[in-house]
Motif scaffolding. Structure first.
Motif, short mmCIF file in Angstrom:
data_model
loop_
_atom_site.label_atom_id
_atom_site.label_comp_id
_atom_site.label_asym_id
_atom_site.label_seq_id
_atom_site.Cartn_x
_atom_site.Cartn_y
_atom_site.Cartn_z
N VAL A 177 -14.14 4.64 10.43
CA VAL A 177 -13.00 5.52 10.67
C VAL A 177 -11.79 4.71 11.14
CG1 VAL A 177 -12.14 7.35 12.18
CG2 VAL A 177 -14.37 7.57 11.11
N ARG A 178 -12.02 3.66 11.90
CA ARG A 178 -10.93 2.86 12.45
C ARG A 178 -10.14 2.11 11.39
NH1 ARG A 178 -12.51 -1.44 16.65
NH2 ARG A 178 -12.36 -2.41 14.67
N GLN A 179 -10.78 1.65 10.34
CA GLN A 179 -10.10 0.85 9.34
C GLN A 179 -9.18 1.74 8.50
OE1 GLN A 179 -13.23 -1.00 7.17
NE2 GLN A 179 -13.40 -2.69 8.59
N GLN A 180 -7.93 1.39 8.46
CA GLN A 180 -6.95 2.12 7.67
C GLN A 180 -6.26 1.16 6.72
OE1 GLN A 180 -5.80 5.27 7.26
NE2 GLN A 180 -7.53 5.99 8.43
N GLU A 181 -6.66 1.18 5.49
CA GLU A 181 -5.96 0.37 4.50
C GLU A 181 -4.64 1.04 4.15
OE1 GLU A 181 -8.40 -0.11 1.08
OE2 GLU A 181 -9.50 -1.77 1.96
N SER A 182 -3.73 0.24 3.68
CA SER A 182 -2.44 0.76 3.27
C SER A 182 -2.06 0.10 1.96
CB SER A 182 -1.40 0.46 4.35
OG SER A 182 -0.17 1.03 4.01
N THR A 183 -1.37 0.84 1.12
CA THR A 183 -1.01 0.33 -0.21
C THR A 183 0.47 0.51 -0.46
OG1 THR A 183 -3.19 0.93 -1.04
CG2 THR A 183 -1.49 0.57 -2.67
N LEU A 184 1.07 -0.52 -1.03
CA LEU A 184 2.44 -0.42 -1.53
C LEU A 184 2.38 -0.24 -3.04
CD1 LEU A 184 4.62 -3.18 0.19
CD2 LEU A 184 4.70 -0.73 0.53
N ALA A 185 3.15 0.67 -3.55
CA ALA A 185 3.24 0.89 -4.99
C ALA A 185 4.65 0.50 -5.43
CB ALA A 185 2.96 2.34 -5.32
N ILE A 186 4.73 -0.44 -6.37
CA ILE A 186 6.02 -0.90 -6.88
C ILE A 186 6.12 -0.48 -8.34
CG2 ILE A 186 7.50 -2.89 -7.31
CD1 ILE A 186 5.89 -4.38 -5.17
N SER A 208 4.91 -13.68 -8.45
CA SER A 208 6.15 -13.76 -7.66
C SER A 208 6.04 -12.92 -6.39
CB SER A 208 7.35 -13.33 -8.49
OG SER A 208 7.25 -11.96 -8.84
N ILE A 209 5.36 -11.77 -6.49
CA ILE A 209 5.13 -10.94 -5.30
C ILE A 209 4.28 -11.72 -4.29
CG2 ILE A 209 4.04 -8.82 -4.45
CD1 ILE A 209 6.54 -8.27 -6.05
N TRP A 210 3.21 -12.34 -4.79
CA TRP A 210 2.34 -13.14 -3.92
C TRP A 210 3.15 -14.24 -3.24
CZ3 TRP A 210 1.20 -18.38 -4.59
CH2 TRP A 210 0.26 -18.90 -3.70
N HIS A 211 4.02 -14.91 -4.01
CA HIS A 211 4.83 -16.01 -3.47
C HIS A 211 5.74 -15.52 -2.34
CE1 HIS A 211 7.12 -19.70 -3.32
NE2 HIS A 211 8.23 -19.00 -3.47
N HIS A 212 6.42 -14.39 -2.53
CA HIS A 212 7.32 -13.86 -1.51
C HIS A 212 6.55 -13.47 -0.24
CE1 HIS A 212 10.91 -13.92 -3.93
NE2 HIS A 212 10.36 -13.15 -4.86
N LEU A 213 5.42 -12.81 -0.43
CA LEU A 213 4.64 -12.38 0.74
C LEU A 213 4.04 -13.58 1.48
CD1 LEU A 213 2.83 -9.23 -0.67
CD2 LEU A 213 4.90 -9.34 0.73
N ASP A 214 3.54 -14.55 0.73
CA ASP A 214 2.95 -15.73 1.34
C ASP A 214 4.00 -16.54 2.10
OD1 ASP A 214 0.66 -17.45 1.78
OD2 ASP A 214 1.67 -18.89 0.45
N ALA A 215 5.21 -16.61 1.58
CA ALA A 215 6.29 -17.35 2.24
C ALA A 215 6.64 -16.74 3.59
CB ALA A 215 7.53 -17.38 1.34
N ALA A 247 5.64 -6.04 4.53
CA ALA A 247 5.77 -6.43 3.12
C ALA A 247 6.86 -5.62 2.43
CB ALA A 247 4.44 -6.25 2.40
N LYS A 248 6.95 -4.34 2.76
CA LYS A 248 7.99 -3.50 2.16
C LYS A 248 9.37 -4.01 2.54
CE LYS A 248 9.46 1.35 1.77
NZ LYS A 248 10.71 0.97 1.23
N ALA A 249 9.54 -4.40 3.80
CA ALA A 249 10.83 -4.93 4.25
C ALA A 249 11.18 -6.22 3.50
CB ALA A 249 10.80 -5.17 5.75
#
Length: 127
Positions: free
Chosen positions: A31-40, A54-61, A89-91
């Motif tokens: 119950v405690r685990q709450q995943e969240s998803t961004l949809a682009i 490119s998304i991976w690169h921006h988030l990893d940076a 990540a959205k920001a």
């Protein structure tokens, strides 16, 4: 000096108590685990979605960890461990992606929460 006797009844109660505690701990962690998803997705019909690399690169940076990047229909889904990571990540993606993309945050209900809502919403017949 009397030696304490372990009876079958004591053993059964101890086993039952351990099973209930173990089940409770598993339920609580689910119950405690709450995943969240961004949809682009693109604003314009037929436009290409952004590249996952490119998304991976921006988030990893920016030091933002994610669980997966998955294309689905004309949408790119990015799954995170928490809603805080998803908001960060959205920001970042709002600033780095070119205009013309919608970045929406979706909360995923865990399996335990889905089961609880099914049990709560289902009619119960007694008697």
């Amino acid at each position: 000096m009397r030696k304490p006797r372990v009876t079958l009844r004591h053993l059964a109660w101890s086993t039952m108590l351990l099973m209930v505690l173990g089940t409770g701990m598993l339920f609580w962690s689910a119950v405690r685990q709450q995943e969240s998803t961004l949809a682009i997705r693109s604003i314009h019909q037929g436009a290409s979605m952004p590249d996952g690399f490119s998304i991976w690169h921006h988030l990893d940076a920016h030091g933002i960890r994610f669980k997966s990047i998955t294309p689905e229909n004309d949408t790119l889904l990015i799954t995170f461990d928490s809603s805080a990571q998803s908001a960060a990540a959205k920001a970042v993606l709002d600033k780095t992606l070119p205009r013309g993309y919608i970045i929406a945050q979706r909360e995923n209900a865990s399996q335990a929460v889905q089961w609880l809502s099914r049990l709560r919403d289902a009619p119960h017949r007694m008697g």
